[in-house]
Design a protein around this motif. Structure first.
Motif: not given
Length: 443
Positions: A56-58, A81, A85-87, A115-118
């Protein structure tokens, strides 16, 4: 994250099997596949939770507590969102380990890439100590601790001590956001070395007239002396000090009076403040947060409004003494006179229903009107309501109906077109009620 080839192969196999199980379960209409895929994938790759969360990126955001997890998580997700951001989120409410894994798997590619931000994960309060190490969350939201399913969990001080012990082992950059108005969580935050941001109310005009019967923590969690409350907002949440050791409510990061809410109930103000505090910590601008709050719609069963046969229906999940007292407060503050209560005692609800005797049902009964009761323990609830009557000649119209469909039909029939039917169900009952009203299963 760098993984060995054998690890990637095992992860890829686990993901492929999980997605196949999801497809089969949903194709055959056996449910939402919110738990089983994670359970099977975990057998193939025991480190699944760790391997996925590390991608998870962030960062991972954990939301834990007795009440309010789903609403808080959905609000925070919507805010993020709206910023693009992708959640990833376990939106079905499956909050045990297999449910968390299934939610992460849902957003994972066939080769195991997430591949998600959070990732926003609602976590059952009892498994928080088990999942913190593999998840390594960026933010932990601690909403509240109330008595809930004592047959499974025990008292709130036991859970808070376990939380404190495990959270204290996390990296110093971990951000913990506890409820300042909950004495046990206020003390938890004061004992941590991590970054701590509190949320809470500063609106004395919303104090209850007296401390309710369903109160869980009126003693100082530090020394055991009775706390002095300037006022309580709900249950044991309020403004307090300890005259013995000096322990007192922590200072919230935000002034609650400066933030509005769109959902009914003071308990939803806490959910709003929790999500807002987290969003600000993540760098979201105030305009986006306020716009999201003003246009937010409730999660299923949580102050959810539906229109059925031309009549308005509001579902208010009521699964423990504190939550039910708050939903009763919503009902009694309205002018609507028909309420349906549905009490089940299945595993998701907790098999011990003695908690209904800690609920202030007297406030619901004394206003009169029509109360329809149903569910697996329909007669337990009917008896509780009868004992709430102060006189034999009360103007209460109590309808007892074992069959849920018939109970809903009778409640709708008793509801005038100009009023709202309030439905107060336990968790499994809420799922059944929604299926009857909408024709669709959630889980």
């Amino acid at each position: 994250m760098t993984m060995k080839i054998i690890d990637r192969l095992r992860l890829g196999l686990a993901v492929s099997v999980a997605k196949s199980v999801t497809f089969l379960v949903r194709s055959l209409r056996l449910g939402a596949a919110s738990v089983l895929p994670g359970s099977i994938a975990r057998r193939i790759e025991p480190r699944l939770l760790q391997l996925l969360s590390q991608q998870v990126k962030n960062g991972v955001i954990i939301i834990a507590g007795t009440n309010g997890k789903t609403t808080t998580a959905l609000l925070l997700r919507t805010i993020l969102e709206n910023k693009g951001y992708r959640v990833c989120h376990n939106s079905t409410g499956a909050n045990l380990e297999n449910g968390l894994m299934t939610a992460l798997l849902e957003s994972t590619s066939l080769v195991g890439t997430l591949d998600v931000d959070y990732a926003i994960l609602e976590v059952d309060e009892n498994i928080v100590p088990k999942v913190l190490k593999p998840l390594q969350p960026r933010i932990i939201l601690c909403l509240n601790l109330f008595r809930d399913q004592l047959d499974r969990y025990g008292e709130v001080d036991t859970i808070s001590k376990r939380w404190t012990k495990v959270i204290s082992t996390l990296p110093p950059e971990t951000v913990v956001i506890p409820n300042a108005d909950d004495p046990t969580l206020s003390l938890l935050g004061q004992q941590l070395q991590q970054k701590v941001l509190f949320f809470g109310l500063n609106e004395p005009e919303h104090y209850l007239e007296a401390i309710p019967h369903a109160v869980d923590s009126i003693y100082c969690p530090q020394c055991g002396h009775p706390l002095n409350y300037q006022g309580v907002y709900l249950s044991h949440l309020g403004d307090f000090t300890c005259p013995s050791c000096g322990f007192s409510k922590s200072q919230p990061a935000l002034a609650s009076s400066e933030w509005s809410q769109i959902l009914v109930g003071l308990y939803n103000k806490y959910n709003t403040l929790a999500a807002t505090t987290a969003a600000i910590e993540l760098g979201v601008d105030e305009a986006t947060i306020r716009d999201t709050i003003n246009n937010f719609q409730a999660a299923f069963g949580r102050a959810e409004d539906l229109v059925v046969d031309g009549k308005r229906v509001r579902i208010l999940l009521s699964k423990n003494p504190v939550g039910t007292n708050e939903t009763i407060r919503v009902v009694t503050q309205s002018t609507d006179k028909t309420t349906l209560l549905v009490l089940n005692d299945r595993t998701p609800d907790g098999t011990d229903v003695s908690w209904i005797w800690d609920v202030d049902t007297e406030k619901l009964v004394e206003r009169g009107g029509t109360l329809v009761v149903s569910g697996d323990r329909v007669y337990d609830m009917a008896l509780r309501l009868r004992y709430s009557e102060k006189s034999a000649d009360s103007n209460l119209n109590l309808i007892v109906e074992e069959d849920l469909r018939q109970a809903i039909a009778k409640a709708l029939e008793q509801t005038p077109p100009t009023e709202t039917l309030h439905i107060l169900p336990t968790y499994s009952a809420m799922l059944e009620v929604r299926e009857v009203l909408t024709g669709r299963k959630i889980l």
